[in-house]
Structures are given as C-alpha cells and as structure tokens.
Design a protein around this motif. Structure first.
Motif, PDB file in Angstrom:
ATOM      1  N   HIS A  64       0.935  -1.149   0.027  1.00 29.61           N
ATOM      2  CA  HIS A  64       0.260   0.084  -0.002  1.00 29.61           C
ATOM      3  C   HIS A  64       1.011   1.252  -0.120  1.00 29.61           C
ATOM      4  CE1 HIS A  64       0.875  -0.862   4.193  1.00 29.61           C
ATOM      5  NE2 HIS A  64       0.764   0.244   4.355  1.00 29.61           N
ATOM      6  N   ILE A  65       0.191   2.449  -0.030  1.00 34.42           N
ATOM      7  CA  ILE A  65       0.929   3.743   0.226  1.00 34.42           C
ATOM      8  C   ILE A  65       0.579   4.437   1.404  1.00 34.42           C
ATOM      9  CG2 ILE A  65       1.124   5.942  -0.910  1.00 34.42           C
ATOM     10  CD1 ILE A  65       0.459   4.475  -3.602  1.00 34.42           C
ATOM     11  N   GLN A  66       1.381   5.012   1.979  1.00 32.52           N
ATOM     12  CA  GLN A  66       1.137   5.908   3.282  1.00 32.52           C
ATOM     13  C   GLN A  66       1.444   7.161   3.010  1.00 32.52           C
ATOM     14  OE1 GLN A  66       2.756   3.945   6.837  1.00 32.52           O
ATOM     15  NE2 GLN A  66       0.950   3.108   7.220  1.00 32.52           N
ATOM     16  N   ILE A  67       0.791   8.263   3.275  1.00 38.40           N
ATOM     17  CA  ILE A  67       1.010   9.695   3.266  1.00 38.40           C
ATOM     18  C   ILE A  67       1.488  10.344   4.461  1.00 38.40           C
ATOM     19  CG2 ILE A  67       0.522  11.873   2.415  1.00 38.40           C
ATOM     20  CD1 ILE A  67      -1.662  10.676   0.564  1.00 38.40           C
ATOM     21  N   ILE A  68       2.752  10.434   5.003  1.00 36.51           N
ATOM     22  CA  ILE A  68       3.067  10.742   6.199  1.00 36.51           C
ATOM     23  C   ILE A  68       3.224  12.507   6.189  1.00 36.51           C
ATOM     24  CG2 ILE A  68       4.623  10.504   8.056  1.00 36.51           C
ATOM     25  CD1 ILE A  68       5.377   7.728   6.782  1.00 36.51           C
ATOM     26  N   LEU A  69       2.235  12.923   7.122  1.00 38.91           N
ATOM     27  CA  LEU A  69       2.098  14.577   7.249  1.00 38.91           C
ATOM     28  C   LEU A  69       3.079  14.560   8.401  1.00 38.91           C
ATOM     29  CD1 LEU A  69      -1.437  15.199   6.633  1.00 38.91           C
ATOM     30  CD2 LEU A  69       0.578  15.393   4.880  1.00 38.91           C
ATOM     31  N   HIS A  70       4.153  15.480   8.410  1.00 40.25           N
ATOM     32  CA  HIS A  70       5.048  15.773   9.571  1.00 40.25           C
ATOM     33  C   HIS A  70       5.752  17.185   9.424  1.00 40.25           C
ATOM     34  CE1 HIS A  70       8.687  14.821   6.993  1.00 40.25           C
ATOM     35  NE2 HIS A  70       7.822  14.140   6.270  1.00 40.25           N
ATOM     36  N   HIS A  71       6.473  17.445  10.588  1.00 42.06           N
ATOM     37  CA  HIS A  71       7.078  18.692  10.641  1.00 42.06           C
ATOM     38  C   HIS A  71       8.543  18.726  10.435  1.00 42.06           C
ATOM     39  CE1 HIS A  71       3.939  21.279  12.687  1.00 42.06           C
ATOM     40  NE2 HIS A  71       3.303  19.865  12.882  1.00 42.06           N
ATOM     41  N   GLY A  72       9.101  17.582   9.947  1.00 43.20           N
ATOM     42  CA  GLY A  72      10.358  17.392   9.617  1.00 43.20           C
ATOM     43  C   GLY A  72      11.076  16.647  10.563  1.00 43.20           C
ATOM     44  N   ALA A  73      12.417  16.649  10.732  1.00 46.41           N
ATOM     45  CA  ALA A  73      13.381  15.693  11.646  1.00 46.41           C
ATOM     46  C   ALA A  73      13.271  16.572  12.912  1.00 46.41           C
ATOM     47  CB  ALA A  73      14.529  15.677  10.901  1.00 46.41           C
ATOM     48  N   LYS A  74      13.201  17.598  13.149  1.00 45.58           N
ATOM     49  CA  LYS A  74      13.214  18.199  14.222  1.00 45.58           C
ATOM     50  C   LYS A  74      12.145  18.169  15.487  1.00 45.58           C
ATOM     51  CE  LYS A  74      16.466  21.948  12.516  1.00 45.58           C
ATOM     52  NZ  LYS A  74      16.538  23.085  12.267  1.00 45.58           N
ATOM     53  N   PRO A  75      11.918  17.733  16.316  1.00 47.33           N
ATOM     54  CA  PRO A  75      10.967  17.394  17.337  1.00 47.33           C
ATOM     55  C   PRO A  75       9.966  19.033  17.510  1.00 47.33           C
ATOM     56  CG  PRO A  75      12.755  16.610  18.512  1.00 47.33           C
ATOM     57  CD  PRO A  75      13.181  17.611  17.364  1.00 47.33           C
ATOM     58  N   VAL A  76       8.680  18.931  16.984  1.00 44.10           N
ATOM     59  CA  VAL A  76       7.883  19.890  17.200  1.00 44.10           C
ATOM     60  C   VAL A  76       6.570  19.368  17.924  1.00 44.10           C
ATOM     61  CG1 VAL A  76       6.285  21.590  16.045  1.00 44.10           C
ATOM     62  CG2 VAL A  76       8.584  21.187  15.124  1.00 44.10           C
ATOM     63  N   LYS A  77       6.132  20.050  18.879  1.00 47.23           N
ATOM     64  CA  LYS A  77       4.931  19.467  19.480  1.00 47.23           C
ATOM     65  C   LYS A  77       4.108  20.588  19.716  1.00 47.23           C
ATOM     66  CE  LYS A  77       6.120  15.208  20.282  1.00 47.23           C
ATOM     67  NZ  LYS A  77       5.423  14.227  19.797  1.00 47.23           N
ATOM     68  N   PRO A  78       3.079  20.912  18.673  1.00 47.03           N
ATOM     69  CA  PRO A  78       2.228  22.112  18.581  1.00 47.03           C
ATOM     70  C   PRO A  78       1.179  21.704  19.634  1.00 47.03           C
ATOM     71  CG  PRO A  78       1.959  20.835  16.476  1.00 47.03           C
ATOM     72  CD  PRO A  78       3.028  20.235  17.222  1.00 47.03           C
ATOM     73  N   LYS A  79       0.175  22.649  20.285  1.00 48.86           N
ATOM     74  CA  LYS A  79      -0.670  22.290  21.031  1.00 48.86           C
ATOM     75  C   LYS A  79      -1.733  21.706  20.635  1.00 48.86           C
ATOM     76  CE  LYS A  79       0.891  25.476  24.583  1.00 48.86           C
ATOM     77  NZ  LYS A  79       0.620  26.909  25.270  1.00 48.86           N
ATOM     78  N   THR A  80      -2.208  22.204  19.317  1.00 50.94           N
ATOM     79  CA  THR A  80      -3.275  21.571  18.391  1.00 50.94           C
ATOM     80  C   THR A  80      -2.694  20.907  17.214  1.00 50.94           C
ATOM     81  OG1 THR A  80      -3.658  23.772  17.535  1.00 50.94           O
ATOM     82  CG2 THR A  80      -4.781  23.163  19.503  1.00 50.94           C
ATOM     83  N   LYS A  81      -3.729  20.204  16.691  1.00 51.82           N
ATOM     84  CA  LYS A  81      -3.508  19.524  15.242  1.00 51.82           C
ATOM     85  C   LYS A  81      -3.382  20.610  14.274  1.00 51.82           C
ATOM     86  CE  LYS A  81      -5.785  15.448  16.644  1.00 51.82           C
ATOM     87  NZ  LYS A  81      -6.771  14.745  16.623  1.00 51.82           N
ATOM     88  N   PRO A  82      -2.615  20.819  13.252  1.00 46.96           N
ATOM     89  CA  PRO A  82      -2.383  21.618  12.316  1.00 46.96           C
ATOM     90  C   PRO A  82      -3.683  21.808  11.336  1.00 46.96           C
ATOM     91  CG  PRO A  82      -0.383  20.659  12.345  1.00 46.96           C
ATOM     92  CD  PRO A  82      -1.327  19.507  13.124  1.00 46.96           C
ATOM     93  N   VAL A  83      -4.326  20.499  10.992  1.00 43.99           N
ATOM     94  CA  VAL A  83      -5.475  20.727  10.179  1.00 43.99           C
ATOM     95  C   VAL A  83      -6.472  20.167  10.857  1.00 43.99           C
ATOM     96  CG1 VAL A  83      -4.064  20.713   8.315  1.00 43.99           C
ATOM     97  CG2 VAL A  83      -4.855  18.554   9.007  1.00 43.99           C
ATOM     98  N   THR A  84      -7.871  20.394  10.616  1.00 49.43           N
ATOM     99  CA  THR A  84      -9.151  19.813  10.710  1.00 49.43           C
ATOM    100  C   THR A  84      -9.452  18.730   9.626  1.00 49.43           C
ATOM    101  OG1 THR A  84      -9.617  21.740  11.886  1.00 49.43           O
ATOM    102  CG2 THR A  84     -11.191  19.980  11.573  1.00 49.43           C
ATOM    103  N   ASP A  85      -9.454  17.578  10.164  1.00 52.78           N
ATOM    104  CA  ASP A  85      -9.805  16.455   9.180  1.00 52.78           C
ATOM    105  C   ASP A  85     -11.170  16.040   9.597  1.00 52.78           C
ATOM    106  OD1 ASP A  85      -9.738  14.275   7.511  1.00 52.78           O
ATOM    107  OD2 ASP A  85      -8.930  13.054   9.049  1.00 52.78           O
ATOM    108  N   THR A  86     -12.240  16.639   8.521  1.00 60.78           N
ATOM    109  CA  THR A  86     -13.540  16.067   8.561  1.00 60.78           C
ATOM    110  C   THR A  86     -13.959  14.811   7.738  1.00 60.78           C
ATOM    111  OG1 THR A  86     -14.094  17.536   6.816  1.00 60.78           O
ATOM    112  CG2 THR A  86     -14.168  18.462   9.010  1.00 60.78           C
ATOM    113  N   SER A  87     -12.860  14.152   6.985  1.00 57.92           N
ATOM    114  CA  SER A  87     -13.084  13.253   6.350  1.00 57.92           C
ATOM    115  C   SER A  87     -12.782  11.943   6.971  1.00 57.92           C
ATOM    116  CB  SER A  87     -12.125  13.188   5.084  1.00 57.92           C
ATOM    117  OG  SER A  87     -10.762  13.023   5.585  1.00 57.92           O
ATOM    118  N   GLY A  88     -11.954  11.991   8.210  1.00 60.88           N
ATOM    119  CA  GLY A  88     -11.757  10.896   8.995  1.00 60.88           C
ATOM    120  C   GLY A  88     -10.544   9.855   8.345  1.00 60.88           C
ATOM    121  N   LEU A  89      -9.798  10.535   7.457  1.00 61.44           N
ATOM    122  CA  LEU A  89      -8.697   9.752   6.667  1.00 61.44           C
ATOM    123  C   LEU A  89      -7.515   9.892   7.377  1.00 61.44           C
ATOM    124  CD1 LEU A  89      -9.469  10.951   3.056  1.00 61.44           C
ATOM    125  CD2 LEU A  89      -9.885   8.713   3.892  1.00 61.44           C
ATOM    126  N   LEU A  90      -7.223  10.696   8.364  1.00 62.43           N
ATOM    127  CA  LEU A  90      -6.036  10.850   8.998  1.00 62.43           C
ATOM    128  C   LEU A  90      -6.007  10.047  10.098  1.00 62.43           C
ATOM    129  CD1 LEU A  90      -5.197  14.690   8.648  1.00 62.43           C
ATOM    130  CD2 LEU A  90      -4.366  12.593   7.355  1.00 62.43           C
TER     131      LEU A  90
END
Length: 127
Positions: A64-90
């Motif tokens: 299969h294929i996975q699309i990995i959405l990330h912030h790069g190699a450096k650790p980043v811990k935002p308080k909230t998710k960067p996008v709202t996924d109403t599709s339920g795909l993420l």
C-alpha cells in the motif's frame, strides 16, 4: 513543479504495483502548494518547502501507500493539530504527525480531492 527525475527512477526500480497511483499522488502533492519541492528521503518520495520536510510517501512495504504528514526531523509539539480532518482519513500519531493510508487504487480515486485539500492545509499550517 515538475516531478523529480531521481524520484521517478526510484519508483520505477521498485516495480510497485501501485506505481501509477504513486505518480498521481506525487503530482497531486506538488500541485497542492506552490512552494513544495520533491526529493528522496528514507528511500521514498519526500516533499519539502525549502529545507523543511513536510510530507513523505511511505511506499514500502509494497502492499500500500502511506502519506506521512510531519514537521521534519526536528521535534515539534504543537498544542493543537495543524489541520481539521472532517473526512476521517487521517490517523493522528500526535499533534505533530498524521498518516493517511491508500490501500487500493480506488481509495486514491475516491479521496483525491480531499487528499489535495489536506496536503495544502498541512503545508500552509506548518510552514
């Protein structure tokens, strides 16, 4: 932005059963945001804005294929998710990383528009 020829050669060498879908995804991702460029990272197609990695396709194992959405190699811990996924795909792995799986060619066809929207919003929110 045109497809990276090194990435095209990598995908061809793998003889992945979803090679057409990988190419379609690469085009979709590159078209979703003007600033994205394509490279190879972890033996897979990778997309970055400048030197900031944002999206990696996991194309191995070959099932299969996975699309990995990330912030790069450096650790980043935002308080909230960067996008709202109403599709339920993420599948959220934290507030800094999410995975979207494409199990069949029909999955890509069915969700192509939503994937483009998610990718565009991810890049805009994380750069």
């Amino acid at each position: 932005m045109p497809l990276n020829t090194e990435v095209t050669a990598l995908v061809a060498a793998l003889k992945h059963p979803m090679a057409k879908e990988i190419t379609a995804l690469r085009k979709l991702i590159l078209a979703s945001h003007k600033g994205l460029g394509e490279t190879i990272k972890w033996n897979s197609p990778n997309f970055a804005v400048g030197s900031e990695d944002r999206i990696t396709l996991r194309i191995q194992p070959i099932q299969h294929i996975q699309i990995i959405l990330h912030h790069g190699a450096k650790p980043v811990k935002p308080k909230t998710k960067p996008v709202t996924d109403t599709s339920g795909l993420l599948d959220w792995k934290g507030t800094d990383r999410a995975v979207l799986e494409i199990l069949t060619p029909a999955d890509l066809k069915k969700h192509q528009r939503v994937i483009g929207k998610i990718v565009r919003e991810w890049v805009e929110a994380t750069t």
